[in-house]
Design a protein around this motif. Sequence first.
Motif, PDB file in Angstrom:
ATOM      1  N   THR A 145      30.465  99.711 -16.362  1.00  0.00           N
ATOM      2  CA  THR A 145      31.425 100.552 -15.932  1.00  0.00           C
ATOM      3  C   THR A 145      32.828  99.821 -15.647  1.00  0.00           C
ATOM      4  O   THR A 145      33.859 100.431 -15.893  1.00  0.00           O
ATOM      5  CB  THR A 145      31.006 101.038 -14.617  1.00  0.00           C
ATOM      6  N   SER A 146      32.751  98.735 -14.783  1.00  0.00           N
ATOM      7  CA  SER A 146      34.214  98.076 -14.293  1.00  0.00           C
ATOM      8  C   SER A 146      34.591  97.058 -15.632  1.00  0.00           C
ATOM      9  O   SER A 146      35.778  96.932 -15.742  1.00  0.00           O
ATOM     10  CB  SER A 146      34.131  97.499 -12.927  1.00  0.00           C
ATOM     11  N   ALA A 147      33.590  96.429 -16.094  1.00  0.00           N
ATOM     12  CA  ALA A 147      34.135  95.505 -16.805  1.00  0.00           C
ATOM     13  C   ALA A 147      34.542  95.897 -18.465  1.00  0.00           C
ATOM     14  O   ALA A 147      35.426  95.640 -19.161  1.00  0.00           O
ATOM     15  CB  ALA A 147      32.976  94.027 -17.314  1.00  0.00           C
ATOM     16  N   VAL A 148      33.598  96.687 -18.991  1.00  0.00           N
ATOM     17  CA  VAL A 148      33.695  97.242 -20.206  1.00  0.00           C
ATOM     18  C   VAL A 148      33.381  98.891 -19.876  1.00  0.00           C
ATOM     19  O   VAL A 148      32.288  99.321 -19.120  1.00  0.00           O
ATOM     20  CB  VAL A 148      32.877  96.740 -21.274  1.00  0.00           C
ATOM     21  N   ASP A 149      34.089  99.563 -20.456  1.00  0.00           N
ATOM     22  CA  ASP A 149      34.015 101.199 -20.222  1.00  0.00           C
ATOM     23  C   ASP A 149      32.802 101.574 -21.322  1.00  0.00           C
ATOM     24  O   ASP A 149      33.303 101.978 -22.530  1.00  0.00           O
ATOM     25  CB  ASP A 149      35.315 101.792 -20.454  1.00  0.00           C
ATOM     26  N   THR A 150      31.757 101.169 -21.160  1.00  0.00           N
ATOM     27  CA  THR A 150      30.954 101.819 -22.192  1.00  0.00           C
ATOM     28  C   THR A 150      30.452 103.260 -22.389  1.00  0.00           C
ATOM     29  O   THR A 150      30.073 103.534 -23.433  1.00  0.00           O
ATOM     30  CB  THR A 150      29.258 100.905 -21.931  1.00  0.00           C
ATOM     31  N   SER A 151      31.092 104.093 -21.373  1.00  0.00           N
ATOM     32  CA  SER A 151      31.110 105.322 -21.765  1.00  0.00           C
ATOM     33  C   SER A 151      31.803 105.897 -23.011  1.00  0.00           C
ATOM     34  O   SER A 151      31.685 106.673 -23.666  1.00  0.00           O
ATOM     35  CB  SER A 151      31.252 106.134 -20.437  1.00  0.00           C
ATOM     36  N   GLN A 152      33.008 104.955 -23.068  1.00  0.00           N
ATOM     37  CA  GLN A 152      34.018 105.235 -23.935  1.00  0.00           C
ATOM     38  C   GLN A 152      33.933 104.327 -25.249  1.00  0.00           C
ATOM     39  O   GLN A 152      33.831 104.713 -26.414  1.00  0.00           O
ATOM     40  CB  GLN A 152      35.441 105.136 -23.517  1.00  0.00           C
ATOM     41  N   PHE A 153      33.192 102.981 -25.141  1.00  0.00           N
ATOM     42  CA  PHE A 153      33.365 102.075 -25.868  1.00  0.00           C
ATOM     43  C   PHE A 153      31.600 101.554 -26.061  1.00  0.00           C
ATOM     44  O   PHE A 153      31.521 100.382 -25.442  1.00  0.00           O
ATOM     45  CB  PHE A 153      34.031 100.972 -26.109  1.00  0.00           C
ATOM     46  N   PRO A 154      30.872 102.375 -26.300  1.00  0.00           N
ATOM     47  CA  PRO A 154      29.196 102.005 -26.163  1.00  0.00           C
ATOM     48  C   PRO A 154      28.977 100.707 -27.158  1.00  0.00           C
ATOM     49  O   PRO A 154      27.829 100.340 -27.069  1.00  0.00           O
ATOM     50  CB  PRO A 154      28.681 103.083 -26.685  1.00  0.00           C
ATOM     51  N   GLU A 155      29.735 100.588 -28.500  1.00  0.00           N
ATOM     52  CA  GLU A 155      29.183  99.680 -29.250  1.00  0.00           C
ATOM     53  C   GLU A 155      30.441  98.682 -29.440  1.00  0.00           C
ATOM     54  O   GLU A 155      31.730  98.900 -29.090  1.00  0.00           O
ATOM     55  CB  GLU A 155      29.182 100.272 -30.545  1.00  0.00           C
ATOM     56  N   ALA A 156      30.008  97.371 -30.041  1.00  0.00           N
ATOM     57  CA  ALA A 156      30.846  96.508 -30.444  1.00  0.00           C
ATOM     58  C   ALA A 156      30.407  96.030 -31.584  1.00  0.00           C
ATOM     59  O   ALA A 156      29.415  96.332 -32.270  1.00  0.00           O
ATOM     60  CB  ALA A 156      30.655  94.998 -29.581  1.00  0.00           C
TER      61      ALA A 156
END
Length: 245
Positions: A145-156
């Motif tokens: 949530t705070s480090a990486v916005d996985t709701s918007q960027f779920p993949e790398a």
Amino acid sequence: MTDQQAPSRPKNKRLLWIIAIAVVVVIAGAFIGSRIYASNVSAQAEAVPTLTGAPSAAAASGSLDAGEAAASADHEGTWTVGSGSYAGYRLDEVLNGADVTVTGRTEVVSGSLTVADDQLTAADLTLQVDTITTDSNRRDQYFRTSAVDTSQFPEASFTLTEPVDVSATLEGGNQAFPITGDLTLNGQTVSVKANVQGAFSDGEAQLVGQIPSTWEEFGVEAPNLGFVAVEDTGFIEFSLNVTQD
């Protein structure tokens, strides 16, 4: 006239000593507790990815016959990432002055590689960032949530940008080789370099490595909460089991 009795100083002094000792015990307990926590968490950190297979005795001795040497041509084509693969991150925290190594892993990794003319000519890999887990649910929640916005960027993702000579690996040996590519994380794409170890054999292969990363490059602010701080740099690491299509 009756003299009034003076306050008892020894009792007050004793109380101050008790308070001082209690404070020291609390501080010492916090320090020792953080050291124990650091030791336990570091002990739970996953090992750095390494090759689990070994080259054949013939390949290691360089005694490949003509038929085996010609077999390297059979490695050309597409290779697909399969089960047993994983990727994630490795970073160092400082908790109340104690060094802690943390690893996050996910096995939700997919992608493909292309081999042509004894070269790795293409690699397109994807990992599901929102499935990366560590030993701490609170840490995972912060990461997602705070480090990486996985709701918007779920993949790398990683895309190879320069071909790599892997001829020694295709002949059955273990080989270390540099790779260059674009790593996309948290919506940011950064050109990265890393050393990879690979071993191809009988239609199967394993590739392992670490990609040095500075979190700020990916728009990730390393948290500093006073009692815990995360180092600005770390590694994206992976172990890929691939099979030939």
